[in-house]
Design a protein around this motif. Structure first.
Motif, short mmCIF file in Angstrom:
data_model
loop_
_atom_site.label_atom_id
_atom_site.label_comp_id
_atom_site.label_asym_id
_atom_site.label_seq_id
_atom_site.Cartn_x
_atom_site.Cartn_y
_atom_site.Cartn_z
N LEU A 65 0.95 -1.25 -0.15
CA LEU A 65 -0.04 -0.05 -0.09
C LEU A 65 0.54 1.63 -0.34
O LEU A 65 1.71 1.00 0.84
CB LEU A 65 -0.94 -0.40 1.17
CG LEU A 65 -1.27 1.38 1.65
CD1 LEU A 65 -2.80 1.63 -0.15
CD2 LEU A 65 -2.72 1.16 2.51
N LYS A 67 0.83 4.69 0.38
CA LYS A 67 0.46 6.76 0.65
C LYS A 67 0.18 7.89 -0.17
O LYS A 67 1.07 8.69 0.48
CB LYS A 67 0.23 6.54 2.20
CG LYS A 67 0.00 5.76 3.13
CD LYS A 67 0.39 5.84 4.25
CE LYS A 67 -0.25 4.37 5.24
NZ LYS A 67 0.53 4.39 7.17
N ALA A 68 0.09 6.92 -1.27
CA ALA A 68 0.41 8.86 -2.48
C ALA A 68 -0.57 8.76 -3.49
O ALA A 68 -2.02 7.72 -3.68
CB ALA A 68 1.70 8.62 -3.14
N GLN A 163 -7.39 2.05 -6.88
CA GLN A 163 -7.11 2.87 -5.87
C GLN A 163 -7.57 2.58 -4.64
O GLN A 163 -8.63 2.32 -4.77
CB GLN A 163 -7.13 4.58 -6.17
CG GLN A 163 -7.30 5.02 -5.88
CD GLN A 163 -7.60 6.89 -6.11
OE1 GLN A 163 -8.42 7.33 -7.14
NE2 GLN A 163 -7.27 7.63 -5.41
N LYS A 165 -9.18 2.79 0.21
CA LYS A 165 -8.86 4.13 1.19
C LYS A 165 -7.00 3.94 1.68
O LYS A 165 -6.83 3.24 1.76
CB LYS A 165 -9.82 4.00 2.45
CG LYS A 165 -9.64 4.31 3.34
CD LYS A 165 -11.32 3.82 4.86
CE LYS A 165 -10.93 5.25 5.72
NZ LYS A 165 -11.86 4.63 6.48
N GLY A 166 -6.91 4.89 1.67
CA GLY A 166 -5.54 5.53 2.94
C GLY A 166 -4.59 5.27 1.46
O GLY A 166 -3.23 5.94 1.69
N GLY A 167 -5.07 5.20 -0.18
CA GLY A 167 -3.69 5.67 -0.84
C GLY A 167 -3.52 5.11 -2.05
O GLY A 167 -4.98 4.55 -2.50
N LYS A 204 7.43 2.85 -3.27
CA LYS A 204 6.68 3.13 -2.12
C LYS A 204 7.38 4.11 -1.25
O LYS A 204 6.95 5.29 -1.11
CB LYS A 204 6.42 1.93 -0.89
CG LYS A 204 5.77 2.52 0.35
CD LYS A 204 5.42 1.31 1.13
CE LYS A 204 4.80 2.25 2.37
NZ LYS A 204 3.80 2.39 2.67
N GLU A 208 5.43 8.53 -2.05
CA GLU A 208 4.80 8.96 -1.08
C GLU A 208 6.27 10.28 0.17
O GLU A 208 5.43 11.20 0.11
CB GLU A 208 5.24 7.89 0.47
CG GLU A 208 4.17 7.11 1.08
CD GLU A 208 4.77 5.96 1.33
OE1 GLU A 208 5.13 5.91 1.87
OE2 GLU A 208 3.75 5.18 1.55
N THR A 211 4.43 13.42 -2.40
CA THR A 211 3.88 13.51 -1.57
C THR A 211 3.69 14.53 -0.82
O THR A 211 3.58 15.31 0.07
CB THR A 211 3.17 12.09 -1.04
OG1 THR A 211 2.59 11.49 -2.34
CG2 THR A 211 1.17 12.53 -1.12
#
Length: 215
Positions: A65, A67-68, A163, A165-167, A204, A208, A211
């Motif tokens: 996962l 987060k971006a 896509q 939730k959270g990324g 990742k 991130e 972002t």
């Protein structure tokens, strides 16, 4: 076929290890997560209905996962000319056609290989052809990897981007085929896994970080 100069079980194991280290991008110390190490579940990732080589003996699949934003992750992965800026094992990259990355696009990239007891130091040259691509969804490419004394006859690599939730959930699966690397399938698979885990780790971290810089 490029030959290895020494013949026998030990040399075959070393040659498989050498190629596996190349596949891992020299990051053999990176340990796959327990989830990723559970192995292949038989389903296989697909892009536009096409997946990895079902007959290949060497295969690995994992996910992470990120987060971006999806756009950030997608642009990093598909801007292949930018790979050397965030993936240390990629020492050079050249697009073989103009325009945005799309189906039938080709690119050639390299990674160095250290000397071993059975082969001199060399550079593995990988020529990839995009077979399927769906914008912001998936990409699949194939191609050989060839160096002096080292050879992967056919690699198939699939990436999917979802896509959530959270990324963005990024999944990847790759298979390798060829007489040379199949001399020690468990070892080659282990190091292929380490390479894919390292690739995901770098993707990742870079996505991130970008972002965070934009906040």
């Amino acid at each position: 076929m490029i030959r290895i100069g020494v013949i026998g079980p030990v040399s075959r194991r070393i040659s498989a290890l050498t190629i596996s280290l190349v596949v891992a991008g020299g990051l053999a110390g990176y340990v796959p997560s327990a989830q990723a190490a559970t192995g292949y579940d038989g389903g296989g990732l697909q892009c536009r209905g096409e997946g990895v080589d079902p007959a290949a003996k060497i295969r690995y699949r994992t996910e992470t996962l990120i987060k971006a934003p999806l756009r950030t992750v997608w642009e990093l992965q598909t801007d292949v000319e930018g790979w050397p800026t965030w993936q240390k094992p990629v020492t050079s990259m050249k697009r073989l056609d103009p325009g945005p990355l799309r189906e039938n696009s080709r690119f050639r990239w390299t990674t160095p290989v250290p000397a071993t007891p059975v082969s001199p130091p060399t550079t593995l040259v990988i020529t990839s052809t995009v077979r399927q691509l769906q914008h912001h969804k998936c990409i699949r490419w194939t191609g050989p990897a060839i160096g002096e004394g080292l050879r992967i006859d056919r690699g198939v690599h699939v990436w999917t981007f979802t896509q959530v939730k959270g990324g963005v959930l990024v999944r990847t699966e790759e298979t390798h085929a060829g007489d040379q690397i199949e001399t020690d399938v468990p070892l080659a698979t282990d190091f292929l896994g380490k390479g894919l885990e390292a690739w995901l780790h770098d993707l990742k971290a870079t996505a991130e970080a970008r972002t965070g810089d934009r906040r």
